[in-house]
Write an enzyme that holds these catalytic residues in place. Structure first.
Site, PDB file in Angstrom:
ATOM      1  N   ASP A  27       0.828  -1.214   0.000  1.00  0.00           N
ATOM      2  CA  ASP A  27       0.000   0.000   0.000  1.00  0.00           C
ATOM      3  C   ASP A  27       0.863   1.265   0.000  1.00  0.00           C
ATOM      4  O   ASP A  27       1.981   1.260   0.509  1.00  0.00           O
ATOM      5  CB  ASP A  27      -0.920  -0.012   1.231  1.00  0.00           C
ATOM      6  CG  ASP A  27      -2.056   0.986   1.106  1.00  0.00           C
ATOM      7  OD1 ASP A  27      -2.325   1.463  -0.016  1.00  0.00           O
ATOM      8  OD2 ASP A  27      -2.681   1.293   2.139  1.00  0.00           O
ATOM      9  N   ARG A  31       0.158   7.714  -2.718  1.00  0.00           N
ATOM     10  CA  ARG A  31       0.778   8.788  -1.916  1.00  0.00           C
ATOM     11  C   ARG A  31       2.234   9.007  -2.318  1.00  0.00           C
ATOM     12  O   ARG A  31       2.721  10.129  -2.368  1.00  0.00           O
ATOM     13  CB  ARG A  31       0.668   8.447  -0.420  1.00  0.00           C
ATOM     14  CG  ARG A  31      -0.686   8.818   0.156  1.00  0.00           C
ATOM     15  CD  ARG A  31      -0.938   8.123   1.469  1.00  0.00           C
ATOM     16  NE  ARG A  31      -1.285   6.722   1.245  1.00  0.00           N
ATOM     17  CZ  ARG A  31      -1.349   5.821   2.207  1.00  0.00           C
ATOM     18  NH1 ARG A  31      -1.043   6.149   3.447  1.00  0.00           N
ATOM     19  NH2 ARG A  31      -1.714   4.586   1.921  1.00  0.00           N
ATOM     20  N   ASN A  75     -11.100  -2.544  -5.046  1.00  0.00           N
ATOM     21  CA  ASN A  75     -10.348  -1.590  -5.876  1.00  0.00           C
ATOM     22  C   ASN A  75     -11.068  -1.248  -7.188  1.00  0.00           C
ATOM     23  O   ASN A  75     -10.691  -0.283  -7.872  1.00  0.00           O
ATOM     24  CB  ASN A  75      -8.928  -2.094  -6.158  1.00  0.00           C
ATOM     25  CG  ASN A  75      -8.001  -2.020  -4.958  1.00  0.00           C
ATOM     26  OD1 ASN A  75      -7.094  -2.836  -4.798  1.00  0.00           O
ATOM     27  ND2 ASN A  75      -8.196  -1.031  -4.079  1.00  0.00           N
ATOM     28  N   ARG A  78     -12.263   2.402  -7.814  1.00  0.00           N
ATOM     29  CA  ARG A  78     -11.370   3.505  -8.221  1.00  0.00           C
ATOM     30  C   ARG A  78     -11.758   4.029  -9.604  1.00  0.00           C
ATOM     31  O   ARG A  78     -12.487   3.359 -10.344  1.00  0.00           O
ATOM     32  CB  ARG A  78      -9.928   3.002  -8.215  1.00  0.00           C
ATOM     33  CG  ARG A  78      -9.508   2.625  -6.804  1.00  0.00           C
ATOM     34  CD  ARG A  78      -8.046   2.313  -6.718  1.00  0.00           C
ATOM     35  NE  ARG A  78      -7.701   2.031  -5.330  1.00  0.00           N
ATOM     36  CZ  ARG A  78      -6.499   2.116  -4.820  1.00  0.00           C
ATOM     37  NH1 ARG A  78      -5.491   2.475  -5.587  1.00  0.00           N
ATOM     38  NH2 ARG A  78      -6.283   1.847  -3.550  1.00  0.00           N
ATOM     39  N   ARG A 192       2.015  -4.675   6.452  1.00  0.00           N
ATOM     40  CA  ARG A 192       1.329  -3.654   5.668  1.00  0.00           C
ATOM     41  C   ARG A 192       2.166  -2.387   5.647  1.00  0.00           C
ATOM     42  O   ARG A 192       2.597  -1.908   6.695  1.00  0.00           O
ATOM     43  CB  ARG A 192      -0.068  -3.342   6.209  1.00  0.00           C
ATOM     44  CG  ARG A 192      -0.764  -2.300   5.319  1.00  0.00           C
ATOM     45  CD  ARG A 192      -2.219  -2.124   5.577  1.00  0.00           C
ATOM     46  NE  ARG A 192      -2.801  -1.224   4.584  1.00  0.00           N
ATOM     47  CZ  ARG A 192      -4.051  -1.249   4.179  1.00  0.00           C
ATOM     48  NH1 ARG A 192      -4.875  -2.137   4.680  1.00  0.00           N
ATOM     49  NH2 ARG A 192      -4.492  -0.392   3.272  1.00  0.00           N
TER      50      ARG A 192
HETATM   51  C1  IPE Z   1      -5.382  -2.638   0.004  1.00  0.00           C
HETATM   52  O1  IPE Z   1      -5.064  -1.312  -0.184  1.00  0.00           O
HETATM   53  C2  IPE Z   1      -5.433  -3.366  -1.317  1.00  0.00           C
HETATM   54  C3  IPE Z   1      -4.148  -3.569  -1.975  1.00  0.00           C
HETATM   55  C4  IPE Z   1      -2.982  -3.235  -1.501  1.00  0.00           C
HETATM   56  C5  IPE Z   1      -4.226  -4.211  -3.256  1.00  0.00           C
HETATM   57  P1  IPE Z   1      -6.169  -0.187  -0.371  1.00  0.00           P
HETATM   58  O2  IPE Z   1      -5.440   1.078  -0.588  1.00  0.00           O
HETATM   59  O3  IPE Z   1      -7.131  -0.591  -1.423  1.00  0.00           O
HETATM   60  O4  IPE Z   1      -6.906  -0.215   1.019  1.00  0.00           O
HETATM   61  P2  IPE Z   1      -7.756   0.925   1.746  1.00  0.00           P
HETATM   62  O5  IPE Z   1      -8.734   1.447   0.767  1.00  0.00           O
HETATM   63  O6  IPE Z   1      -6.785   1.979   2.167  1.00  0.00           O
HETATM   64  O7  IPE Z   1      -8.368   0.252   2.917  1.00  0.00           O
HETATM   65  C1  IPE Z   2      -1.642   0.268  -3.292  1.00  0.00           C
HETATM   66  O1  IPE Z   2      -1.406   1.641  -3.361  1.00  0.00           O
HETATM   67  C2  IPE Z   2      -1.927  -0.337  -4.642  1.00  0.00           C
HETATM   68  C3  IPE Z   2      -3.306  -0.804  -4.832  1.00  0.00           C
HETATM   69  C4  IPE Z   2      -4.243  -0.739  -3.941  1.00  0.00           C
HETATM   70  C5  IPE Z   2      -3.626  -1.354  -6.114  1.00  0.00           C
HETATM   71  P1  IPE Z   2      -2.589   2.688  -3.354  1.00  0.00           P
HETATM   72  O2  IPE Z   2      -2.971   2.980  -4.759  1.00  0.00           O
HETATM   73  O3  IPE Z   2      -3.688   2.237  -2.489  1.00  0.00           O
HETATM   74  O4  IPE Z   2      -1.861   3.942  -2.731  1.00  0.00           O
HETATM   75  P2  IPE Z   2      -2.458   4.950  -1.671  1.00  0.00           P
HETATM   76  O5  IPE Z   2      -2.933   4.154  -0.516  1.00  0.00           O
HETATM   77  O6  IPE Z   2      -3.576   5.675  -2.361  1.00  0.00           O
HETATM   78  O7  IPE Z   2      -1.304   5.840  -1.332  1.00  0.00           O
HETATM   79 MG    MG Z   3      -4.051   2.458  -0.520  1.00  0.00          MG
END
Ligand code: IPE
Ligand code: IPE
Ligand code: MG
Length: 246
Positions: A27, A31, A75, A78, A192
């Protein structure tokens, strides 16, 4: 390609207590990119290096199973452009990396729903990577893709019904046997990144007794040293499984 960045294993790690199965919630890509004034998708792209380096770290430690959360059932919420990017990116990642992982003896498998939402081109790459690496024994890389812990349990319950299992025969074993990969041991450790303290629907059933390690590091910056640090933290824990110290 051999390990592009051979790195000594820290002496503080106890090699007798290496977790058999490590799960990673990758994750913080968005950001990472935003802080650099880049598009979120650039963060996903930068996560590839983190994944490969982490896999080499796991290989060096003799970890048998590494499960990485690549795309959750949530996801899909998004923006369509980001979802499309992630689908193409994961297909490309398999194309770019499967041979290198195969050469290292890595078996690639997937956990998740192979439903209509996943483009055909991605599904066929997944099949190809699984077939290419199916006899590999050094390490299993389990990619949680279109994965949700609740969806996995729902799918297991559906299979119980399809298999005509009567209520008095339903127990933890009969449910576990119907998870996506019942042959894998439960994760000993789940890491995580990005400073979020939640599971976000990762491995709900399997994580019941996993040790959890959270790090502020954003996924694209994560390297094997961060994996080693997480395992060091894991090794300081006292796993009791509801019992008392022996
Ligand atoms: C969890 O991250 C899913 C993956 C890393 C693929 P998210 O970014 O989707 O989780 P939330 O929305 O912060 O809970
Ligand atoms: C994790 O990074 C990748 C996936 C969930 C696919 P994010 O895209 O959730 O990154 P943040 O949490 O928005 O920074
Ligand atoms: Mg995320």
């Amino acid at each position: 390609m051999p390990d592009p960045r051979p790195t000594p294993i820290p002496v503080n790690l106890d090699l007798r207590f290496i977790p058999r199965h490590v799960g990673v919630v990758m994750d913080g890509n968005g950001r990472w990119a935003t802080r650099r004034g880049l598009a979120r998708t650039e963060g996903h792209g930068a996560g590839e290096e983190a994944l490969v380096d982490t896999a080499y770290g796991a290989l060096n430690l003799g970890i048998k199973t590494l499960t990485v959360y690549a795309f959750s059932t949530e996801n899909w919420r998004r923006p369509v452009d980001e979802v499309r990017f992630l689908m193409n990116f994961n297909r490309g990642l398999l194309e770019r990396r499967q041979h290198e992982l195969h050469a290292e003896g890595v078996r690639i498998i997937f956990s998740g729903r192979r439903d209509w939402r996943v483009p055909k081109g991605v599904l066929s790459r997944m099949d190809e990577a699984e077939q290419l690496t199916e006899n590999n024994k050094v390490m299993t890389l389990n990619i949680a893709f279109n994965y949700g812990g609740r969806a996995e349990i729902v799918d297991a319950v559906k299979r119980l019904v399809q298999d005509h299992v009567s209520a008095n025969k339903i127990d933890e074993k009969s449910i576990r046997e119907r998870l996506y990969h019942p042959e894998l041991p439960d994760p000993d450790l789940v890491v995580r990144t990005s400073g979020e303290f939640r599971t976000s629907n990762f491995l709900l059933w399997e994580m019941a007794y996993s040790e959890l390690v959270f790090t502020e590091v954003l996924w694209p910056d994560f390297r094997r040293e961060d994996l080693y640090a997480a395992i060091f933290e894991y090794q300081q824990r006292d796993r009791r499984y509801g019992g008392v110290d022996s």
